[in-house]
Design a protein around this motif. Structure first.
Motif, PDB file in Angstrom:
ATOM      1  N   ALA A 257       0.841  -1.242  -0.074  1.00 49.37           N
ATOM      2  CA  ALA A 257       0.113  -0.126  -0.172  1.00 49.37           C
ATOM      3  C   ALA A 257       0.765   1.354  -0.052  1.00 49.37           C
ATOM      4  CB  ALA A 257      -1.084   0.126   1.208  1.00 49.37           C
ATOM      5  N   TYR A 258       1.954   1.448  -0.549  1.00 49.79           N
ATOM      6  CA  TYR A 258       2.745   2.278  -0.946  1.00 49.79           C
ATOM      7  C   TYR A 258       2.634   2.909  -2.404  1.00 49.79           C
ATOM      8  CZ  TYR A 258       5.203   1.950   3.476  1.00 49.79           C
ATOM      9  OH  TYR A 258       5.528   1.810   4.943  1.00 49.79           O
ATOM     10  N   GLY A 259       3.300   4.031  -2.543  1.00 47.18           N
ATOM     11  CA  GLY A 259       3.142   4.633  -3.769  1.00 47.18           C
ATOM     12  C   GLY A 259       4.517   5.148  -4.396  1.00 47.18           C
ATOM     13  N   ARG A 260       4.614   5.794  -5.672  1.00 39.59           N
ATOM     14  CA  ARG A 260       5.821   6.306  -5.767  1.00 39.59           C
ATOM     15  C   ARG A 260       6.564   7.495  -5.092  1.00 39.59           C
ATOM     16  NH1 ARG A 260       3.813   7.203 -12.160  1.00 39.59           N
ATOM     17  NH2 ARG A 260       3.506   4.564 -12.393  1.00 39.59           N
ATOM     18  N   ALA A 261       5.750   8.017  -4.332  1.00 40.91           N
ATOM     19  CA  ALA A 261       6.210   9.280  -3.558  1.00 40.91           C
ATOM     20  C   ALA A 261       7.034   8.338  -2.255  1.00 40.91           C
ATOM     21  CB  ALA A 261       5.113  10.106  -2.646  1.00 40.91           C
ATOM     22  N   HIS A 262       6.624   7.298  -1.858  1.00 41.10           N
ATOM     23  CA  HIS A 262       7.578   6.339  -0.809  1.00 41.10           C
ATOM     24  C   HIS A 262       8.456   5.954  -1.473  1.00 41.10           C
ATOM     25  CE1 HIS A 262       3.143   6.150   0.410  1.00 41.10           C
ATOM     26  NE2 HIS A 262       3.931   6.212   1.758  1.00 41.10           N
ATOM     27  N   HIS A 263       8.604   5.522  -2.785  1.00 42.88           N
ATOM     28  CA  HIS A 263       9.739   4.957  -3.395  1.00 42.88           C
ATOM     29  C   HIS A 263      10.822   6.178  -3.598  1.00 42.88           C
ATOM     30  CE1 HIS A 263      11.384   3.238  -7.539  1.00 42.88           C
ATOM     31  NE2 HIS A 263      12.319   2.929  -6.414  1.00 42.88           N
ATOM     32  N   ARG A 264      10.600   7.198  -3.959  1.00 43.10           N
ATOM     33  CA  ARG A 264      11.293   8.545  -4.209  1.00 43.10           C
ATOM     34  C   ARG A 264      12.077   8.692  -2.737  1.00 43.10           C
ATOM     35  NH1 ARG A 264       7.151   9.986  -7.685  1.00 43.10           N
ATOM     36  NH2 ARG A 264       6.305  11.481  -6.266  1.00 43.10           N
ATOM     37  N   ALA A 265      11.139   8.832  -1.771  1.00 45.44           N
ATOM     38  CA  ALA A 265      11.843   9.171  -0.453  1.00 45.44           C
ATOM     39  C   ALA A 265      12.806   8.233  -0.190  1.00 45.44           C
ATOM     40  CB  ALA A 265      10.615   9.277   0.720  1.00 45.44           C
ATOM     41  N   LEU A 266      12.437   6.695  -0.201  1.00 44.77           N
ATOM     42  CA  LEU A 266      13.403   5.882  -0.049  1.00 44.77           C
ATOM     43  C   LEU A 266      14.506   5.993  -0.755  1.00 44.77           C
ATOM     44  CD1 LEU A 266      11.048   2.747   0.396  1.00 44.77           C
ATOM     45  CD2 LEU A 266      12.329   3.854   2.288  1.00 44.77           C
ATOM     46  N   HIS A 267      14.505   6.315  -1.973  1.00 40.12           N
ATOM     47  CA  HIS A 267      15.609   6.089  -2.807  1.00 40.12           C
ATOM     48  C   HIS A 267      16.642   7.387  -2.494  1.00 40.12           C
ATOM     49  CE1 HIS A 267      18.017   6.287  -6.719  1.00 40.12           C
ATOM     50  NE2 HIS A 267      17.862   7.596  -6.436  1.00 40.12           N
TER      51      HIS A 267
ATOM     52  N   SER B   5       2.660  16.669   2.205  1.00 36.65           N
ATOM     53  CA  SER B   5       2.619  15.504   1.470  1.00 36.65           C
ATOM     54  C   SER B   5       3.684  14.554   1.882  1.00 36.65           C
ATOM     55  CB  SER B   5       2.574  15.803  -0.002  1.00 36.65           C
ATOM     56  OG  SER B   5       2.829  14.560  -0.831  1.00 36.65           O
ATOM     57  N   LEU B   6       4.912  15.242   2.149  1.00 39.13           N
ATOM     58  CA  LEU B   6       6.148  14.364   2.404  1.00 39.13           C
ATOM     59  C   LEU B   6       5.810  13.966   3.679  1.00 39.13           C
ATOM     60  CD1 LEU B   6       8.787  13.596   2.033  1.00 39.13           C
ATOM     61  CD2 LEU B   6       9.808  15.715   2.724  1.00 39.13           C
ATOM     62  N   ASN B   7       5.218  14.736   4.679  1.00 34.07           N
ATOM     63  CA  ASN B   7       5.136  14.239   6.094  1.00 34.07           C
ATOM     64  C   ASN B   7       4.309  13.154   6.193  1.00 34.07           C
ATOM     65  OD1 ASN B   7       6.577  16.359   7.558  1.00 34.07           O
ATOM     66  ND2 ASN B   7       4.839  17.582   7.640  1.00 34.07           N
ATOM     67  N   ARG B   8       3.303  13.018   5.339  1.00 26.23           N
ATOM     68  CA  ARG B   8       2.442  11.758   5.367  1.00 26.23           C
ATOM     69  C   ARG B   8       3.203  10.698   5.058  1.00 26.23           C
ATOM     70  NH1 ARG B   8      -1.650  14.447   3.284  1.00 26.23           N
ATOM     71  NH2 ARG B   8      -0.895  14.185   1.087  1.00 26.23           N
ATOM     72  N   VAL B   9       3.898  10.830   3.840  1.00 20.68           N
ATOM     73  CA  VAL B   9       4.882   9.651   3.597  1.00 20.68           C
ATOM     74  C   VAL B   9       5.905   9.302   4.689  1.00 20.68           C
ATOM     75  CG1 VAL B   9       6.667   9.084   1.795  1.00 20.68           C
ATOM     76  CG2 VAL B   9       4.616  10.112   0.819  1.00 20.68           C
ATOM     77  N   LEU B  10       6.532  10.187   5.104  1.00 24.30           N
ATOM     78  CA  LEU B  10       7.253   9.836   6.387  1.00 24.30           C
ATOM     79  C   LEU B  10       6.584   9.131   7.433  1.00 24.30           C
ATOM     80  CD1 LEU B  10       9.961  12.907   5.774  1.00 24.30           C
ATOM     81  CD2 LEU B  10      10.316  10.573   5.300  1.00 24.30           C
ATOM     82  N   ARG B  11       5.722   9.612   7.752  1.00 23.83           N
ATOM     83  CA  ARG B  11       4.902   9.020   8.951  1.00 23.83           C
ATOM     84  C   ARG B  11       4.692   7.660   8.752  1.00 23.83           C
ATOM     85  NH1 ARG B  11       2.114  14.030   9.322  1.00 23.83           N
ATOM     86  NH2 ARG B  11       0.453  13.006   8.378  1.00 23.83           N
ATOM     87  N   ALA B  12       4.215   7.255   7.519  1.00 22.44           N
ATOM     88  CA  ALA B  12       4.077   6.007   7.110  1.00 22.44           C
ATOM     89  C   ALA B  12       5.347   5.065   7.026  1.00 22.44           C
ATOM     90  CB  ALA B  12       3.342   5.733   5.823  1.00 22.44           C
ATOM     91  N   LEU B  13       6.455   5.735   6.402  1.00 27.75           N
ATOM     92  CA  LEU B  13       7.666   4.971   6.485  1.00 27.75           C
ATOM     93  C   LEU B  13       8.363   4.659   7.689  1.00 27.75           C
ATOM     94  CD1 LEU B  13       9.202   6.683   3.207  1.00 27.75           C
ATOM     95  CD2 LEU B  13       8.236   4.207   3.657  1.00 27.75           C
ATOM     96  N   VAL B  14       8.363   5.992   8.780  1.00 28.87           N
ATOM     97  CA  VAL B  14       8.632   5.665  10.125  1.00 28.87           C
ATOM     98  C   VAL B  14       7.692   4.691  10.765  1.00 28.87           C
ATOM     99  CG1 VAL B  14       8.912   6.781  12.264  1.00 28.87           C
ATOM    100  CG2 VAL B  14       9.822   8.042  10.133  1.00 28.87           C
TER     101      VAL B  14
END
Length: 167
Positions: free
Chosen positions: A46-56, A79-88
């Motif tokens: 349940a991740y998208g390209r924004a998660h991928h770019r952040a990980l990269h 938008s980034l905070n939403r992605v980072l919250r999920a990754l963390v």
């Protein structure tokens, strides 16, 4: 480049709109291919390209700050905070308070984050390796030159800084 090389370069300055349109379409379809494998991997979690770019980019520049990542990705803070919250929350990224500036948050991949980033990057490297081998070394150099020429100055500076990193 004497003579022929210069003529070839000048000929490229006079591309027709149709030739440019075909190049644009090729980029759209190539991008779809380039992102297809990671998209499949990410959809399972349940991740998208924004998660991928952040990980990269966290992988490429361990300890990067949230503000630096914001500038690199060109997304909103929300938008980034939403992605980072999920990754963390999922244990893929950890953030540390800055040693010099306590307001800064430095980002690092966890071992699980490294594993996911490697899986995503391996899929893209395999696709690029196959395409590069098929096109040949001169085409690879030309392709990179075209991509770099399309970057605006700020993005080119960020790209140049990443090129100097090992990894």
């Amino acid at each position: 480049m004497e003579g022929g090389g210069r003529e070839t370069g000048n000929a490229l300055l006079f591309l027709t709109d149709e030739q440019l349109r075909k190049g644009i379409e090729a980029m759209f379809f190539a991008y779809r291919g380039f992102t297809a494998d990671p998209d499949r991997i990410l959809s399972d979690i349940a991740y998208g390209r924004a998660h991928h770019r952040a990980l990269h980019f966290i992988h490429r520049s361990p300890g990067t700050t949230v503000n630096n990542l914001l500038a690199m990705l060109g997304v909103t803070k929300q938008s980034l905070n939403r992605v980072l919250r999920a990754l963390v929350a999922d244990g893929l990224v950890r953030n540390e308070v800055g040693k010099r500036d306590k307001r800064e948050r430095h980002l690092y991949l966890t071992p699980d984050g490294e594993a996911l980033e490697r899986q995503l990057s391996d899929a893209q490297r395999d696709r690029m390796r196959t395409a590069y081998r098929a096109a040949g070394p001169e085409a690879v150099t030309g392709f990179r030159q075209v991509l770099e020429a399309m970057m605006d100055e700020e993005m080119r500076n960020r790209y140049d800084a990443l090129k100097d990193l090992k990894g």
